[in-house]
Design an enzyme around this catalytic site. Sequence first.
Site, short mmCIF file in Angstrom:
data_model
loop_
_atom_site.label_atom_id
_atom_site.label_comp_id
_atom_site.label_asym_id
_atom_site.label_seq_id
_atom_site.Cartn_x
_atom_site.Cartn_y
_atom_site.Cartn_z
N ARG A 261 -30.96 28.47 -13.60
CA ARG A 261 -30.55 29.85 -14.37
C ARG A 261 -29.95 30.71 -13.53
O ARG A 261 -30.26 30.87 -12.15
CB ARG A 261 -31.87 30.39 -14.97
CG ARG A 261 -32.55 29.38 -16.31
CD ARG A 261 -31.62 29.23 -17.43
NE ARG A 261 -32.20 28.58 -18.53
CZ ARG A 261 -31.74 27.18 -18.72
NH1 ARG A 261 -30.98 26.60 -17.73
NH2 ARG A 261 -32.34 26.69 -19.67
N HIS B 257 -21.82 26.03 -17.23
CA HIS B 257 -23.11 25.77 -17.81
C HIS B 257 -23.08 24.38 -18.59
O HIS B 257 -23.62 24.18 -19.67
CB HIS B 257 -23.75 26.66 -18.97
CG HIS B 257 -25.05 26.71 -18.94
ND1 HIS B 257 -25.74 27.85 -19.15
CD2 HIS B 257 -26.34 25.66 -18.79
CE1 HIS B 257 -27.12 27.44 -19.23
NE2 HIS B 257 -27.25 26.27 -18.96
#
Length: 308
Positions: A223, A271
């Site tokens: 993350r 991502h």
Amino acid sequence: MTLLFCSGIDNAGLWREALHRRLPDVTLRVWPEVGDPDDIDMALVWQPPPGIFAGLAKLRLVMSLGAGVETLLADPSLPDVPLVRMMADSLSDDMAGFVALQVLRWHRHSDEFDAAQAAGVWRWLPYRPAREVTIGLLGLGELGRAAAGALGALGYRVLGWSRSPKRLDGVECFAGPDGLEAMLPRCDQLVCLLPLTADTRGILDRRLFDRLPAGAVLVNAGRGDHLVEADLLDALDRGRLAGASLDVFSEEPLPAGHPFWRHPRIRVSPHSAAATHPAQAVEQVAATLAAFRDGRPLANRVDRGRGY
């Protein structure tokens, strides 16, 4: 049963087709076309708008389309119902492939060879055999275990760290703060696949970078908030780290003008390390719904106290 689907990146049409084929008795609503909120008793979401659950009084189950659930847990409108995260085989396979790609890219001088080709220069660079290169994994959950298997199959020495002790074939495992301190100095490349919790937020900071060998490489597919961005830029600019592959960011999309975009030793991807493919992931959705209907334990249920 009526399922609310909400995702800003997943193809609602493909999910509609997969769900209809696999679960024909489930009625699908796609956000923002909710219809009567009292019809909704399940939700399948990825990073939905804050407050989306407000008014869904009959909601009984929430499923995340990804492995990460921190944005859901941060939403005060999330009701006290079972929360399940996605851990489909395809997600683990994708992540293992991404990690292997990035490790090979840095180990085998991919950027230097691309630059040489662009310049029309025949340039050979030496590299160590994989068995002499040590890769450290932060996180030994489903994604970490898949990545460890892929790296081991390529011949790399694999070390792994987790909060609590684990055993994994082919991986030298470490746990807890002392284990992290022992592992870091041995890592030629460090791959972060941790969940985001209060304990892991900001873990990729100057102190950690200075524990790695000089010239190590960072791969972050966990993350964005694991990383202290200023500390990474500093570590790269002073030569402490040789490079970084980043797939996740504190702010997504990564803002225009952010220094990561043009830094010569940072590789940015949007991502995209692992995707939830409807044709495969729908099987986990079906299994979760069947278990929920039958009152059986739910696989991949989130422990809200731990954050994953």
